[in-house]
Scaffold this active site. Structure first.
Site, PDB file in Angstrom:
ATOM      1  N   SER A  39      -8.085   5.233   3.299  1.00 51.62           N
ATOM      2  CA  SER A  39      -7.394   4.224   2.297  1.00 51.62           C
ATOM      3  C   SER A  39      -8.151   3.131   2.666  1.00 51.62           C
ATOM      4  O   SER A  39      -8.340   1.908   2.179  1.00 51.62           O
ATOM      5  CB  SER A  39      -6.033   4.241   2.166  1.00 51.62           C
ATOM      6  OG  SER A  39      -5.692   5.455   0.683  1.00 51.62           O
ATOM      7  N   LYS A  50       4.853   2.148   8.983  1.00 52.41           N
ATOM      8  CA  LYS A  50       3.694   3.737   9.714  1.00 52.41           C
ATOM      9  C   LYS A  50       1.975   1.947   9.203  1.00 52.41           C
ATOM     10  O   LYS A  50       1.816   1.612  10.067  1.00 52.41           O
ATOM     11  CB  LYS A  50       3.373   4.070   8.234  1.00 52.41           C
ATOM     12  CG  LYS A  50       2.987   5.259   8.269  1.00 52.41           C
ATOM     13  CD  LYS A  50       1.685   5.749   6.882  1.00 52.41           C
ATOM     14  CE  LYS A  50       3.101   6.863   6.054  1.00 52.41           C
ATOM     15  NZ  LYS A  50       2.985   7.589   5.243  1.00 52.41           N
ATOM     16  N   LYS A 106       0.966  -0.864  -0.015  1.00 55.14           N
ATOM     17  CA  LYS A 106      -0.073   0.172   0.290  1.00 55.14           C
ATOM     18  C   LYS A 106       0.920   1.301  -0.003  1.00 55.14           C
ATOM     19  O   LYS A 106       2.013   1.223   0.534  1.00 55.14           O
ATOM     20  CB  LYS A 106      -1.253  -0.153   1.028  1.00 55.14           C
ATOM     21  CG  LYS A 106      -1.614   1.537   1.501  1.00 55.14           C
ATOM     22  CD  LYS A 106      -3.012   0.917   0.656  1.00 55.14           C
ATOM     23  CE  LYS A 106      -4.124   1.793   0.425  1.00 55.14           C
ATOM     24  NZ  LYS A 106      -3.956   2.687  -0.678  1.00 55.14           N
ATOM     25  N   LYS A 114       5.364   2.062  -2.856  1.00 56.31           N
ATOM     26  CA  LYS A 114       5.565   3.393  -3.663  1.00 56.31           C
ATOM     27  C   LYS A 114       5.648   3.079  -4.531  1.00 56.31           C
ATOM     28  O   LYS A 114       6.184   2.152  -5.350  1.00 56.31           O
ATOM     29  CB  LYS A 114       6.197   3.789  -2.638  1.00 56.31           C
ATOM     30  CG  LYS A 114       6.586   5.325  -2.440  1.00 56.31           C
ATOM     31  CD  LYS A 114       5.061   6.076  -1.851  1.00 56.31           C
ATOM     32  CE  LYS A 114       4.735   7.395  -0.976  1.00 56.31           C
ATOM     33  NZ  LYS A 114       3.844   7.850  -0.145  1.00 56.31           N
ATOM     34  N   ASN A 123      -2.173  19.631   0.314  1.00 57.90           N
ATOM     35  CA  ASN A 123      -3.345  18.310   0.680  1.00 57.90           C
ATOM     36  C   ASN A 123      -2.911  18.116   2.673  1.00 57.90           C
ATOM     37  O   ASN A 123      -4.257  18.310   2.918  1.00 57.90           O
ATOM     38  CB  ASN A 123      -3.310  17.311  -0.106  1.00 57.90           C
ATOM     39  CG  ASN A 123      -4.263  16.600   0.458  1.00 57.90           C
ATOM     40  OD1 ASN A 123      -5.550  17.238   1.150  1.00 57.90           O
ATOM     41  ND2 ASN A 123      -4.723  14.989   0.517  1.00 57.90           N
ATOM     42  N   THR A 142      -5.164  13.499   6.661  1.00 62.99           N
ATOM     43  CA  THR A 142      -4.016  12.900   6.633  1.00 62.99           C
ATOM     44  C   THR A 142      -3.756  13.894   7.774  1.00 62.99           C
ATOM     45  O   THR A 142      -3.340  14.154   8.867  1.00 62.99           O
ATOM     46  CB  THR A 142      -3.140  12.528   5.699  1.00 62.99           C
ATOM     47  OG1 THR A 142      -3.094  11.728   4.640  1.00 62.99           O
ATOM     48  CG2 THR A 142      -1.582  13.215   6.333  1.00 62.99           C
TER      49      THR A 142
END
Ligand code: NAD
Length: 437
Positions: free
Chosen positions: A366, A100, A76, A112, A227, A196
């Protein structure tokens, strides 16, 4: 393009990130198998993405998709469009994603992606062709059970929508759970865009409560007004914190009495709408009463209670860590403090709420988007926010308790929690001791 992306930078971001593991492995006393497994990514794919430009030329952009570790579940992690993206950076970001996801106990590994491109130089149609081209190039290694991308720096729900649509076309079936951070109308989740920032604020609130600090008496400076940084600043302002400074890639503004993040953001958006672009050309440097314009470096050295880092990695390093005067550093960006600077902050008694805990709101929502897609539901925003808040409260509490009990930094406590979970999963698959050696 003449750049050689195989050349690793002299200062190795990945080596610096991995250097933090030795102490964690020793403290956890993990099997050698775990050390070997986490020393390198499981999969690193480099692709050339041919894009027909508006003037007829063919340009080939270099991109990557990395799975660092997938022992706990499918990879992810976001996709970044930035001129400075390189293989090493993508590997490092994938490594941080693995930690994480484990820190907040999500059933995901770390991944990523990135493309070396300045997206602000592309037309909207060129950007769409690049986004679709990226998905065509990496489609073999993504999928709802394999690797689920999401937005990162310079990518947004529109870009995710194009990529999801391209994936459906390749697979010849609807696979909504292949990507998160999609537009709401294409199966996105309410609350994802600000998640976030919202999650980071919750972690800050938990810290403030433990320290007996009130929001109204707490000044905050935010590096990076994108963002993550904007939504954090807006929600922190609503919560009563005094957000005195914000910066973006063009400069910083400061107001000792506190800024109002929303009009500043609107200013950027109005410019964006006027230009009809996906990206804003403007800066936070708008005309506001009382505000002082300063450089980004000056913002990092402000005498504030909380310095929030929400731009890019490597922002506080050996050369400028001495300038930091904040009482707390909150990492929303991934890897904004180098390990050397981290040690220096620790020596000076400045705590850091680390990225692998403080910016998990995005990946938690997510995960909720992925769950909603898989069961064919769309929840309302309150439900999503409540589920996110519940997970952050539980996992951040564990990290903070462990930091206090073991007298270690928040980062060490978070790594012990995340790496501990990954190590357990690797060990459960069998280690050398099971094979008689
Ligand atoms: P973004 O592109 O929306 O925003 C980045 C902001 O940083 C922009 O305003 C840019 O102008 C600014 N910036 C760049 N260089 C700067 C500098 N030197 N000084 C001050 N400002 C600078 O990206 P984002 O999605 O907000 O991501 C920011 C960071 O947060 C990244 O490290 C990303 O990996 C991390 N992050 C984002 C999310 C998310 O959901 N968006 C989730 C987890 C982590």
């Amino acid at each position: 393009m003449s750049r050689n992306h195989d050349q690793e930078p002299e200062h190795s971001l990945l080596d610096d990130a991995l250097s933090r593991l030795k102490d964690i492995f020793d403290r956890l006393d993990v099997a050698d198998d775990v050390r070997a497994r986490l020393a390198q990514p499981a999969l690193a794919l480099q692709v050339g993405i041919p894009v027909r430009m508006d003037d007829g030329r063919l340009e080939v952009f270099t991109g990557w998709r990395v799975h660092y570790d997938t022992t706990r579940g499918p990879a992810k992690g976001g996709i970044r469009f930035h001129p400075a993206v390189n293989r090493e950076e993508v590997m490092t970001l994938a490594f941080w994603m693995a930690i994480k996801c484990a820190v907040v106990d999500l059933p995901f590994g770390g991944g990523k992606g990135g493309v070396a491109v300045d997206p602000k130089k592309l037309s909207r149609l060129e950007l769409e062709r690049l986004s679709r081209g990226y998905m065509r190039a990496v489609a073999d290694i993504v999928g709802p059970d394999r690797d689920i991308p999401a937005p990162d720096v310079n990518t947004n729900p529109t870009v995710m929508g194009w990529m999801a649509d391209e994936y459906d076309a390749i697979m010849r079936r609807q696979q909504r759970a292949v990507i998160t951070g999609k537009p709401l109308a294409l199966g996105g989740s309410p609350g994802r865009v600000e998640s976030t920032g919202r999650g980071a604020l919750q972690v800050l609130d938990m810290w403030a409560k433990r320290e007996g600090r009130k929001p109204a008496d707490t000044t905050v400076a935010v590096q990076g007004f994108g963002n993550a940084g904007y939504h954090f600043a807006r929600l922190a302002h609503e919560r009563g914190y005094r957000v005195v400074a914000v910066s973006d890639s063009k400069g910083a503004i400061y107001d000792a009495e506190g800024l109002s993040p929303e009009p500043i953001w609107r200013h950027k958006n109005e410019s964006r709408e006027l230009k009809g672009m996906v990206y804003c050309e403007e800066s936070v440097l708008c005309e506001c009463d009382r505000t002082t314009v300063m450089s980004q470096d000056e913002l990092l050295a402000l005498d504030v209670d909380v310095l929030v880092l929400a731009a890019l990695e490597d922002q506080i390093h050996a050369d400028n860590v001495g300038d930091v005067r904040a009482a707390l550093v909150l990492e929303i960006a991934n890897g904004p403090v180098t390990s050397e600077a981290d040690d220096e902050l620790a020596k000076r008694g400045i705590p850091v709420l680390p990225d692998v805990l403080a910016n998990t709101g995005g990946v938690i929502v997510s995960h909720l988007e992925w769950v909603q897609n898989r069961i064919g539901e769309q929840w309302d925003e309150d439900t999503v926010n409540a589920r996110m808040a519940e997970r952050i409260a539980r996992e951040a509490e564990r990290v903070m308790d462990r930091a206090a009990k073991d007298e270690v930094s928040y980062r060490t406590a978070a790594y012990l929690q995340g790496i501990g979970r990954i190590a357990e999963a690797i060990e459960q698959r069998g280690t050398a001791s099971d094979f008689g050696s």
